[in-house]
Design an enzyme around this catalytic site. Sequence first.
Site, PDB file in Angstrom:
ATOM      1  N   LYS A  31      -4.787  11.862  -8.320  1.00 46.43           N
ATOM      2  CA  LYS A  31      -6.240  11.924  -8.127  1.00 46.43           C
ATOM      3  C   LYS A  31      -6.891  11.014  -9.164  1.00 46.43           C
ATOM      4  CE  LYS A  31      -6.457  16.689  -6.381  1.00 46.43           C
ATOM      5  NZ  LYS A  31      -5.891  16.321  -5.158  1.00 46.43           N
ATOM      6  N   HIS A  49       8.879   4.263   3.568  1.00 51.81           N
ATOM      7  CA  HIS A  49       9.164   5.120   4.723  1.00 51.81           C
ATOM      8  C   HIS A  49       9.197   6.589   4.296  1.00 51.81           C
ATOM      9  CE1 HIS A  49      13.318   5.475   3.287  1.00 51.81           C
ATOM     10  NE2 HIS A  49      13.481   6.447   4.163  1.00 51.81           N
ATOM     11  N   ALA A  68       2.088   7.709 -15.426  1.00 47.61           N
ATOM     12  CA  ALA A  68       3.500   8.068 -15.313  1.00 47.61           C
ATOM     13  C   ALA A  68       3.645   9.395 -14.573  1.00 47.61           C
ATOM     14  CB  ALA A  68       4.117   8.175 -16.709  1.00 47.61           C
TER      15      ALA A  68
END
Length: 187
Positions: free
Chosen positions: A134, A70, A114
């Site tokens: 990315k 959420h 990470a």
Amino acid sequence: MIKKVFSFIRARLRKVILEEIWLEDYISRGMKIGKNCSIQPRCIFDYSHCNLITIGNDVTIAPQAYLLAHDASTKRDLGYTKIGRIDIKDNVFIGARALIMPGVTVGENSIVAAGSVVTKNVRPNTVVAGNPAKEIISKEEYINNNRELLKSYPKFSYDYSNASDKLTEEMKIEMRKLLKDTKGYMV
């Protein structure tokens, strides 16, 4: 030495007992977890919407990763909170402190580096990194690059791990010396 052994045993018991109980709570609330998963300590799953999280088989989730189904950024202005499914496909690695946002699917055989913040779907067989995450390389290229580095970088057995009861002070010194200006690999 006794303190070290006690700490090791306590950490293992906490993981086995508390983590399994903790995961059982999420599962009872609807979160799906596949087989042969390694979910490390202090991972955070969106408790209020854990039923929107699915984790496939053979998934590794490193410590302190966060799966958030959420996003309350719209709540004050619109009166609604955005929600979305998180679908982690099979054979995925999610690095320490990575954040997976709502509505994201992480494709099979992918790696999330990470610290990455994943706001969009991750294609299968890719490595993503950054904030926002990315695509940086294919998983095949990543593994091949590491296969080549493995030929020349220092390699260490499990005995060199703090989890091993065989790690000596001499081994620690040797490891620090060999890793002074490079990285290495551990079995």
